[in-house]
Design a protein around this motif. Structure first.
Motif: not given
Length: 159
Positions: A35-54
């Motif tokens: 958690l100290k690395f401040n990992p991003p949450k992932f909620i999905g969505g239509p943009d595959p780039e968000l998934a790729e970046n996560w």
């Protein structure tokens, strides 16, 4: 989130860390470190780039942490919310039935199938094949080349 923490506790088994008042300060606090690395949450969505970046961010975090494959999967899934959490619960039950190993390779395969489908990957491979420098600086071109090359590994045999 509670399910994942319970699973981790069950897999670790009984020990002094589960008994009140006996936790040693020197023990590895894997979740706290993660958690100290401040990992991003992932909620999905239509943009595959968000998934790729996560996924890229999570992979980079795990490069910095010496965690088991199983912990990587558990901690990555810990960051899922909403419909992605529901999707993961289905995958987790499927893995349990099939006795699929909890390894990062299996996790990324499932994740990519759902959030970065082959049609998108093929489109990116096509972008890589058609990539030209034109008005891009050398640095910009190299950045795009490197980023898209992961979709055409068979075409990029060496650096």
């Amino acid at each position: 989130m509670t399910d994942i923490l319970e699973q981790l506790a069950e897999r670790q088994g009984p020990g002094p860390f589960n008994q009140p008042g006996t936790q040693d300060r020197g023990e590895d606090r894997t979740l706290e470190r993660f958690l100290k690395f401040n990992p991003p949450k992932f909620i999905g969505g239509p943009d595959p780039e968000l998934a790729e970046n996560w996924l890229e961010r999570m992979t980079n975090i795990f490069i910095g942490l010496d965690y088991t494959e199983e912990m990587r999967v558990s901690f990555a899934a810990f960051q899922f919310e909403g419909v992605v959490r529901a999707w993961w619960d289905v995958i987790r039950r499927k893995w349990e039935r099939a006795q699929t190993p909890w390894i990062w390779k299996n996790f990324t395969r499932e994740f990519n199938e759902k959030f970065l489908p082959s049609l998108i990957q093929e489109k990116r491979e096509d972008e890589f094949i058609k990539l030209r420098q034109r008005t891009l600086s050398v640095a910009e071109y190299e950045g795009k080349f490197t980023n898209l090359s992961k979709y055409a590994l068979e075409l990029v045999v060496n650096e």
